[in-house]
Structure formats: structure tokens, C-alpha cells
Scaffold this motif. Structure first.
Motif, short mmCIF file in Angstrom:
data_model
loop_
_atom_site.label_atom_id
_atom_site.label_comp_id
_atom_site.label_asym_id
_atom_site.label_seq_id
_atom_site.Cartn_x
_atom_site.Cartn_y
_atom_site.Cartn_z
N LEU A 108 8.84 4.32 -47.69
CA LEU A 108 8.63 3.29 -49.17
C LEU A 108 9.67 2.44 -47.96
CD1 LEU A 108 11.02 5.33 -51.55
CD2 LEU A 108 8.55 4.53 -51.62
N LEU A 109 8.12 1.12 -48.14
CA LEU A 109 8.12 -0.17 -47.69
C LEU A 109 8.21 -0.66 -48.63
CD1 LEU A 109 5.12 0.52 -44.49
CD2 LEU A 109 7.28 1.05 -44.53
N SER A 110 9.52 -1.84 -48.08
CA SER A 110 9.58 -2.45 -49.00
C SER A 110 8.12 -4.12 -49.06
CB SER A 110 11.25 -3.33 -48.96
OG SER A 110 11.35 -4.19 -49.44
N CYS A 111 8.06 -3.99 -50.10
CA CYS A 111 6.94 -5.68 -49.86
C CYS A 111 7.53 -5.97 -51.08
CB CYS A 111 5.88 -4.79 -50.39
SG CYS A 111 5.59 -3.92 -52.46
N LYS A 112 9.31 -6.91 -50.92
CA LYS A 112 10.10 -7.64 -51.68
C LYS A 112 9.94 -9.18 -50.81
CE LYS A 112 14.08 -8.36 -54.79
NZ LYS A 112 15.53 -8.13 -54.85
N LYS A 113 10.28 -9.10 -50.11
CA LYS A 113 10.50 -9.78 -48.98
C LYS A 113 8.99 -10.53 -48.08
CE LYS A 113 14.97 -9.50 -48.47
NZ LYS A 113 16.21 -10.10 -48.07
#
Length: 373
Positions: free
Chosen positions: A257-262
Motif C-alpha cells: 500500500l503506497l500512500s498518495c496523500k502527500k
């Protein structure tokens, strides 16, 4: 192969635990088909059951939910009326808590061209045995002859059936930890995909403070619209500390799961492809402005500015503040939620002009396009 399966299984357990312990209540996950979204929903169910004395802790919608509905249309051999059978499951005990009108209410936003009737088991508490569909015109059933609805209509009906079930307090009251919704947009056309996005947003808005809501999808437009409404819509301030966005990737036979929030979520090419296809096929609808806005925001973020008016300036649009306001207004869900007709000519001209100038300025390579990187 067995080693890979074991590794993926362990990954899913780790990812389920990660999602479970996140502080945020709204989890959006984008992944290509075949990556493992449905397996993740199953493993999340198993993980939460293990932490709840082997009892269901939440409510699910995924491919297995759709498999509970099976057509019985062998009229010639069985002599039966064409109908959609409901496979008995643990959900049957809650069927008696919903009625046809509650499902019709959920369906109304899609403006269906069919009506339906439930056939309950003789023992009403057991639930629904089957569902029969009828052609409808002007809110009236055309005849009592049953019909088979299309695959897309079937998916819409099942989704609305579950939306009605989500409202049942006897079920959701006992399994009130979370909703896990996996790709509710399979077999839907573009317009109905975004109508479904609006129903998901309504569900989030009603429940996000009380329970965790996990949404997974392969459809970049569906993900984009939800992300846009939740992070930049009129209620974005309410969701600000409640949302986390991820990309689920299969990296060397390992799920991550790769964060794309920032970070910039580089799906602008997929968004531009959706717009290109709609322009080429002369099928532009109001929701395409929401996709255009998301593409402009991704480009502006990449350029380090963070406002769409800057991109409009760069591509040569006059009166950028006015055009930006028009795009923002037409991106609002209430504009296109009930709008089934294609765009008016002025809006077609505006969107097409912006799209062409984006391509002229940045020359993005999109499938079927002519640009060069």
C-alpha cells in the motif's frame, strides 16, 4: 506458485492489520484489476473476525455479494417465470427489514427503466427467495411479463439493494465496525459510475464519524471523483483528518500500500484518456468537468503551484479566474447527479478547448493520442 501465494497471503494479512489500526476512518485505495482488491476485502473480513470472537465486525460489498444473485431464465425447460434468485446466506435474516420502496428510493437516482417485485419465502423471516423485473414507462409497469435486465442494470440494482441493507440497524448495529466496499462500478457505463460515486459519498458522509469505511476500485475516474469531493469539496474541512489514500501495487510478487496523500498521484494520463474518448465519441456529460478539474489539479501540483488557474494561464486560456469558477461549479456533484443528457454546446466547446490546449502545451502521450513525451 505456492510460495508466491503464501507471500501474497502474508502480505494481505499485514495490509489488513495496517488498515485496521489506521487512525483515519475513510480509506480510498486505487489498484489495477487483478492486483488483489477483492482478496484484500476477504482478508480484512477474516482479520476483523479473528479480533471479534470469530463474529462479523463489519459489512461488505464485493464480487461475492454480487454472486448471491443468480438468474433463473431457463423458461423453456423449467416453465418458470424469468427471475433473479437470491442465494441463501447469512444476510437473509435481514431481508425482512427492507422493502421494495426502500430499494426503489436508492434506485431513483439512476432513473431505471424497470420495476421489480420481491418474492418472499413462505416463512417471511427467512427473507427473499427471488426478484422479478418488469419493463417500466413513465413510472408504470408496461406488462406483467417478466424481463431480464441488462448486466449494468443488474449491477445497479444489486448495489442499491445493498445500500438499502446498509440502512438496516439490526445488521449494521451488530456489525458496526466498518464498511468495506470493493469496486461497486463493474459493468457500469461512465455516467452511472459517477452516479455511484455520489451514492458512496452520501454513505461516507452519513457514517464516517462512527465507523471505518474502506473503498477500493480499479476505476481511476471513480477514485478521482471521490478524492476530489472528499479533499477539495464543500465539506473537505470535515474530512481533512479522517481520510487516507493509497495505491495497491503488486511489486515483485509482493503487495504494497503506497500512500498518495502527500505525493502527486500520477494518474493524469488516465484522466486525459477518459476525456479524449468522450470528446472523440461526442459523449460529454456534466461529470467530465470534474475529471477535467482533477487532471488540471494534478498538473498544477506537478508544477508546484497547486491551483488550476495557473495551468489555465500556462495553456493560454483568457480570463482564467472566470473559467476556473465555471469548472469548479460544473464539477459539483449536484450539477451532474441528475443530469443524464449530454453537455450543452457551450460547455462542450469550453471543455474541448481546454483539453486541446493542454495537449498543445504539454503534448502528453495518451492511448490513441498523437502527442509525444
Amino acid at each position: 506458485m505456492n510460495d508466491i501465494t503464501t507471500v501474497i497471503g502474508e502480505n494481505l494479512k499485514e495490509l489488513s492489520e495496517k488498515i485496521f489500526y489506521l487512525n483515519e476512518n475513510i480509506i480510498l485505495i486505487y489498484a489495477f484489476n487483478g492486483t488483489g482488491k477483492t482478496r484484500l476485502s476477504v482478508e480484512y473480513k477474516n482479520f476483523t473476525k479473528r479480533n471479534n470472537d470469530d463474529n462479523h465486525a463489519g459489512v461488505y460489498y464485493n464480487a461475492y455479494s454480487e454472486d448471491l444473485f443468480v438468474w433463473d431464465n431457463d423458461v423453456e425447460n423449467t416453465g418458470s417465470r424469468m427471475k433473479l434468485n437470491v442465494i441463501p446466506s447469512s444476510l437473509n435474516q435481514y431481508h425482512s427489514s427492507i422493502d421494495e420502496n426502500s430499494v426503489r428510493e436508492k434506485l431513483s437516482i439512476y432513473k431505471p427503466k424497470f420495476d421489480f417485485k420481491f418474492k418472499m419465502f413462505d416463512d417471511f423471516s427467512i427473507g427473499i427467495e427471488s426478484i422479478t423485473f418488469y419493463a417500466r414507462t413513465n413510472n408504470e409497469i408496461e406488462s406483467e411479463e417478466p424481463i431480464k435486465i441488462s448486466r449494468g442494470e443488474e449491477r445497479i440494482f444489486i448495489w442499491c439493494f445493498f445500500l438499502a441493507l446498509f440502512d438496516v440497524q439490526g445488521w449494521t448495529g451488530q456489525q458496526n465496525s466498518h464498511f468495506f466496499i470493493d469496486d461497486p462500478v463493474s459493468s457500469l457505463d461512465e455516467h452511472n459510475i459517477f452516479i455511484t460515486a455520489s451514492t458512496v459519498l452520501d454513505l461516507i458522509d452519513e457514517h464516517y464519524e462512527q465507523r471505518k469505511i474502506v473503498i477500493t476500485t480499479h476505476h481511476v475516474g471513480f477514485f478521482s471523483i471521490l478524492s476530489d469531493w472528499l479533499c477539495k469539496g464543500e465539506k473537505a474541512s470535515s474530512y481533512k483528518r479522517k481520510i487516507h489514500q493509497y495505491i495497491l501495487k503488486n511489486d515483485d510478487s509482493s503487495l504494497k500500500l503506497l500512500s498518495c496523500k502527500k505525493d502527486v498521484f500520477m494518474y493524469h494520463l488516465e484522466l486525459l484518456q477518459i476525456l479524449q474518448n468522450a470528446i472523440n465519441e461526442h459523449k460529454l456529460y456534466a461529470y467530465h468537468f470534474a475529471i477535467l478539474r482533477q487532471a488540471l489539479e494534478n498538473i498544477s501540483s506537478f508544477l508546484g503551484i497547486g491551483r488550476i488557474s495557473y495551468v489555465l494561464e500556462q495553456i493560454g486560456i483568457d480570463d482564467t479566474d472566470t473559467v476556473a469558477r465555471i469548472i469548479n461549479t460544473l464539477s459539483h456533484k449536484t450539477v451532474f447527479r441528475y443530469e443524464m443528457k449530454e453537455m450543452v454546446p457551450d460547455n462542450v466547446e469550453l471543455l474541448t478547448d481546454i483539453f486541446n490546449k493542454i495537449q498543445q502545451k504539454y503534448n502528453f502521450v495518451i492511448h490513441g493520442g498523437t502527442g509525444n513525451e
